[in-house]
Write an enzyme that holds these catalytic residues in place. Structure first.
Site, PDB file in Angstrom:
ATOM      1  CB  CYS A 294      -0.941  -0.023   1.208  1.00  0.00           C
ATOM      2  SG  CYS A 294      -0.084  -0.050   2.792  1.00  0.00           S
ATOM      3  CB  VAL A 295       0.405   4.750   1.044  1.00  0.00           C
ATOM      4  CG1 VAL A 295       1.229   6.034   1.090  1.00  0.00           C
ATOM      5  CG2 VAL A 295      -0.808   4.950   0.151  1.00  0.00           C
TER       6      VAL A 295
END
Length: 478
Positions: free
Chosen positions: A28-29
């Site tokens: 993810c981020v």
């Protein structure tokens, strides 16, 4: 720097039990999301000693390694190259990890899977609504007047921003319908149609439902009279979460059931219309009224707790929110926030969440001054900045939890700030960006109190981190 990313990937693979122990990996981020065959092979202490790794933990059946923005993409690329696995999405890894979850964890995961894709739209709406409130608030910039009264030319801008801000909330069931049917395996386009059905202009606006139900000013609830057999309220569900969430689940199950039984030659003709008609009737006639009542009871219960014992409620929430982030259960509060906003016009939960983010960043900032090693200082400073803008994972897992006492300091600061803003009735009309920019999304009349809460969430974690650090050093010397 490329060599460092490859070395990091090699070490991650080694300390997770080798590439044969990794089933799937995504990112993810800020984090690597990895589904493992055997969790007992994890060498957690060695993994957390890797220079680019800021923390590691198991959540919802998925092992997560916190790396940080941008760098996580590069480490992931090297990991995929070394393991020769196919790239996977976060949803793929979550699906594999969900097989190991208990019923409560599965419920939390559903909320996470549904709300995370639509969160940018909700946050954007919150920021625009905050800007809208700044323009329309009296006494904020001029005594007894708002900016519209002083500068009438701003009216068009205010109207445009107001429309943009309200769009995501007015059509929220359509957003949830799309995301939920995707999560439950149905057709997203049918989910959008079902969501739009629940907010159709022919239905009584959900915000006027209470007035009509109470019969105020002669208002009456309109009904669909179905062949004289039964009646369905002509009521919309603007801003509601539970009705479309349950309806999307039913829609997906009806659609999948039909697809298995209807011949492929006529599926396009039969499946969509049958799914929408059946689910639409159920949504308006049964699912909507029942879940609206459940949602109201949930919101009323939370409000009652905070009204009856505001200090205790704020203390518990402020102290427990950060630990809930570790478990992933914090995603549940998005639905609660939206329910409170729909029912009461504002939420007192989200401002406390924003202050919790600030508290985590402040504790990490204190560690920047306390740390002796340059790498620790660098991690603390970048993590603090990230937390101040709403992304707390690097600060929480990379700095505060690994040192323990800054995490305790952040919890103390968060709880104290939460008590203060709760006693001062601080509300947010929408969900915005957590951290320092959060003040934009606070109601104007609550803004001064929220600023004081922000100061508390900065000062107490910093001071407590220094105090606990000194105490730890003295104990070590003893």
């Amino acid at each position: 720097m490329g060599k460092n990313y490859r070395e990091t990937a090699e070490q991650v693979i080694e300390y997770l039990g080798g590439k044969d122990n990794i089933e799937q990996a995504a990112h993810c981020v800020t984090r690597l999301r990895i589904a493992l065959k055997d969790e007992s092979q994890i060498q957690l202490e060695q993994l957390q000693s890797v220079s680019l790794v800021k923390g590691a933990f198991m959540n919802a059946g998925v092992f997560q390694v916190v790396i940080g923005p941008v760098e996580v993409e590069r480490v992931y690329a090297e990991l995929i190259a070394l393991t020769q696995m196919k790239s996977a999405t976060v949803a793929d890894v979550k699906e594999m990890g969900s097989k190991k979850l208990n019923p409560l964890q599965k419920l939390v995961k559903i909320f996470s899977d549904v709300f995370m894709p639509i969160l940018p739209a909700i946050i954007t709406a919150g920021l625009l609504m905050g800007l809208n409130n700044l323009i329309g608030a009296k006494d904020l910039f001029f005594a007894g007047k708002n900016l519209l009264e002083v500068y009438p030319n701003l009216q068009g801008v205010w109207d445009l921003i107001n429309m943009m801000a309200n769009t995501s909330f007015v059509f929220l069931p359509a957003l949830v319908g799309w995301s939920a049917t995707k999560r439950f395996g149905g057709s997203e386009i049918l989910g959008i149609v079902l969501g739009l059905l629940l907010v159709h202009p022919d239905l009584l606006n959900a915000w006027n439902y209470g007035q009509a139900a109470a019969g105020l000013d002669g208002a009456k609830l309109p009904y669909f009279d179905i062949l004289g057999w039964f009646s369905i309220e002509k009521v919309g569900y603007q801003g509601q979460i539970l009705p479309i969430l349950v309806a999307a689940y039913v829609l997906s199950k009806v659609e999948l059931w039909l697809k298995k039984r209807v011949p492929s030659a006529i599926q396009l003709l039969v499946v969509p219309i049958t799914s929408i008609v059946v689910t639409g009737v159920l949504a308006l006639g049964i699912i909507g009224p029942v879940t609206r009542h459940i949602g109201n009871l949930l919101a009323d219960g939370i409000v009652y707790v905070f009204d009856f014992a505001p200090v205790l409620g704020a203390l518990l929430f402020g102290a427990l929110y950060a630990p809930l982030v570790i478990t992933g259960m914090h995603h549940m509060f998005i639905a609660i926030d939206l329910q409170l906003i729909t029912q009461n016009g504002g939420t007192f939960i989200w401002p406390m969440i924003a202050l919790s983010n600030i508290a985590q960043g402040s504790a990490a900032l204190a560690m920047f001054w306390i740390a002796k090693k340059q790498n620790d200082k660098s991690m603390a400073s970048t993590s603090a900045l990230s937390a101040y803008f709403g992304i707390t994972e690097p600060a929480m897992f990379g700095v505060n939890l690994s040192n323990k006492y800054p995490f305790y300091a952040a919890i103390i600061g968060s709880a104290t700030a939460a008590i203060f803003i709760t006693l001062n009735d601080v509300l947010a009309p929408a969900i915005g960006v957590g951290g320092l920019p959060a003040f934009i999304s606070i109601m104007p009349q609550s803004m001064a109190s929220f600023f004081v809460g922000m100061v508390i969430a900065v000062v107490i974690p910093v001071v407590m981190t220094f105090v606990l650090s000194r105490s730890k050093r003295l104990n070590n010397k003893a």
